[in-house]
Scaffold this motif. Structure first.
Motif, PDB file in Angstrom:
ATOM      1  N   SER A   1       2.115 -94.601  11.189  1.00 37.10           N
ATOM      2  CA  SER A   1       1.699 -93.338  11.798  1.00 37.10           C
ATOM      3  C   SER A   1       2.920 -92.477  12.040  1.00 37.10           C
TER       4      SER A   1
ATOM      5  N   THR B   1      -1.112 -85.958  13.484  1.00 34.06           N
ATOM      6  CA  THR B   1      -0.623 -87.262  13.051  1.00 34.06           C
ATOM      7  C   THR B   1      -0.825 -87.459  11.555  1.00 34.06           C
TER       8      THR B   1
ATOM      9  N   THR C   1       3.589 -89.073  14.396  1.00 36.47           N
ATOM     10  CA  THR C   1       3.068 -88.066  15.310  1.00 36.47           C
ATOM     11  C   THR C   1       4.064 -86.918  15.415  1.00 36.47           C
TER      12      THR C   1
END
Length: 123
Positions: free
Chosen positions: A20, A77, A22
């Motif tokens: 991920s 994200t 962000t």
């Protein structure tokens, strides 16, 4: 401007991980995004990219069919789903953003970079 990557770790060959990234401090939905990686002693290489409209995706030949890039504009994200991992996928993975509709493979077009997250695939 900040890009924060996470999700790396140690996994066995054939396993999966989801990275991920962000973002904050810039208009996430108006820029293209990409993933790059750098293995020890090797140059940084392109992994995957997605355009700002969440339509076009592009992958390095080495990960085509195994990795999938996506993003959630509501959460700011970027994701990288990595399946059937191989020892040669071992590297530090970094996310990046470019001020274009679609930046593609050239790291020189990306002006915002996050710190990397380490992925280690054991055989």
């Amino acid at each position: 401007v900040q890009l924060q990557a996470s999700g790396g770790g140690l996994v066995q060959s054939g396993g999966s991980l989801r990275l991920s990234c962000t973002a904050s401090g810039f208009p996430f939905s108006s820029r293209s995004l990409g993933w790059f990686r750098q293995a020890p002693g090797k140059e940084r290489e392109f992994v995957a990219a997605i355009d700002r409209s969440n339509g076009s995706r592009y992958y390095a030949d080495s990960v085509q069919g195994r990795f999938f890039v996506s993003k959630d504009n509501a959460k700011n994200t970027l994701y990288l789903q990595m399946n059937n991992l191989k020892p040669e996928d071992t590297a530090v993975y970094s996310c990046a953003s470019a001020p274009y509709a679609f930046a593609g493979t050239s790291y020189r077009l990306y002006d915002y970079w996050g710190q990397g997250t380490k992925v280690t695939v054991s055989s």
